[in-house]
Design a protein around this motif. Sequence first.
Motif, mmCIF file in Angstrom:
data_model
loop_
_atom_site.group_PDB
_atom_site.id
_atom_site.type_symbol
_atom_site.label_atom_id
_atom_site.label_comp_id
_atom_site.label_asym_id
_atom_site.label_seq_id
_atom_site.Cartn_x
_atom_site.Cartn_y
_atom_site.Cartn_z
ATOM 1 N N HIS A 30 0.837 -1.195 0.000
ATOM 2 C CA HIS A 30 0.000 0.000 0.000
ATOM 3 C C HIS A 30 0.872 1.244 0.000
ATOM 4 C CE1 HIS A 30 -3.518 -2.403 0.686
ATOM 5 N NE2 HIS A 30 -2.991 -2.949 1.750
ATOM 6 N N CYS A 58 -5.999 0.288 -19.962
ATOM 7 C CA CYS A 58 -6.797 0.065 -18.760
ATOM 8 C C CYS A 58 -6.802 1.345 -17.936
ATOM 9 C CB CYS A 58 -6.262 -1.119 -17.959
ATOM 10 S SG CYS A 58 -4.638 -0.831 -17.271
ATOM 11 N N LEU A 60 -7.693 2.981 -13.670
ATOM 12 C CA LEU A 60 -7.972 2.739 -12.259
ATOM 13 C C LEU A 60 -9.244 3.488 -11.885
ATOM 14 C CD1 LEU A 60 -4.429 3.284 -10.711
ATOM 15 C CD2 LEU A 60 -5.557 1.117 -11.194
ATOM 16 N N ASN A 61 -10.075 2.876 -11.061
ATOM 17 C CA ASN A 61 -11.251 3.591 -10.567
ATOM 18 C C ASN A 61 -11.020 3.962 -9.100
ATOM 19 O OD1 ASN A 61 -12.001 1.368 -8.927
ATOM 20 N ND2 ASN A 61 -13.092 0.444 -10.645
ATOM 21 N N ARG A 62 -11.968 4.596 -8.485
ATOM 22 C CA ARG A 62 -11.804 5.086 -7.114
ATOM 23 C C ARG A 62 -11.476 3.942 -6.145
ATOM 24 N NH1 ARG A 62 -10.127 9.464 -5.366
ATOM 25 N NH2 ARG A 62 -11.376 10.461 -6.931
ATOM 26 N N ASP A 64 -9.883 1.164 -6.734
ATOM 27 C CA ASP A 64 -8.478 0.783 -6.932
ATOM 28 C C ASP A 64 -7.554 1.736 -6.180
ATOM 29 O OD1 ASP A 64 -9.098 -1.317 -8.762
ATOM 30 O OD2 ASP A 64 -9.310 0.167 -10.351
ATOM 31 N N LEU A 65 -7.872 3.014 -6.200
ATOM 32 C CA LEU A 65 -7.044 4.001 -5.491
ATOM 33 C C LEU A 65 -7.134 3.799 -3.975
ATOM 34 C CD1 LEU A 65 -7.850 7.159 -7.626
ATOM 35 C CD2 LEU A 65 -5.879 5.628 -7.812
ATOM 36 N N TRP A 66 -8.325 3.458 -3.467
ATOM 37 C CA TRP A 66 -8.475 3.200 -2.034
ATOM 38 C C TRP A 66 -7.680 1.964 -1.620
ATOM 39 C CZ3 TRP A 66 -14.476 3.826 -2.228
ATOM 40 C CH2 TRP A 66 -14.789 5.180 -2.250
ATOM 41 N N VAL A 67 -7.730 0.921 -2.421
ATOM 42 C CA VAL A 67 -6.969 -0.304 -2.112
ATOM 43 C C VAL A 67 -5.478 0.001 -2.117
ATOM 44 C CG1 VAL A 67 -6.383 -2.614 -2.940
ATOM 45 C CG2 VAL A 67 -8.762 -1.875 -2.925
ATOM 46 N N ARG A 68 -5.009 0.719 -3.156
ATOM 47 C CA ARG A 68 -3.598 1.064 -3.195
ATOM 48 C C ARG A 68 -3.182 1.876 -1.991
ATOM 49 N NH1 ARG A 68 -2.634 5.645 -6.509
ATOM 50 N NH2 ARG A 68 -2.575 6.612 -4.486
#
Length: 75
Positions: A30, A58, A60-62, A64-68
């Motif tokens: 992370h 491809c 990234l959606n919101r 994906d950003l939270w997971v990262r």
Amino acid sequence: RLSLPTFPFSPVRRATRKRSAMRAVVLRRHGDPSVLEPADLPEPTAGPGQAIVEVRACALNRLDLWVRGGLPGLR
């Protein structure tokens, strides 16, 4: 005219060329965008009843950003 971002590698490859590796962006931990790492990964193989799909672009959606970023409860 569409302006595309630059990458340290070419995201486009020729379908007629046989490859043993593919380029990918990998998330191993992370953090901020600096944790995204370009990597060479083995070319996937299709099993019975499966297909290989070539991805040319491809996003990234919101989520994906939270997971990262390491939002608690998301992996």
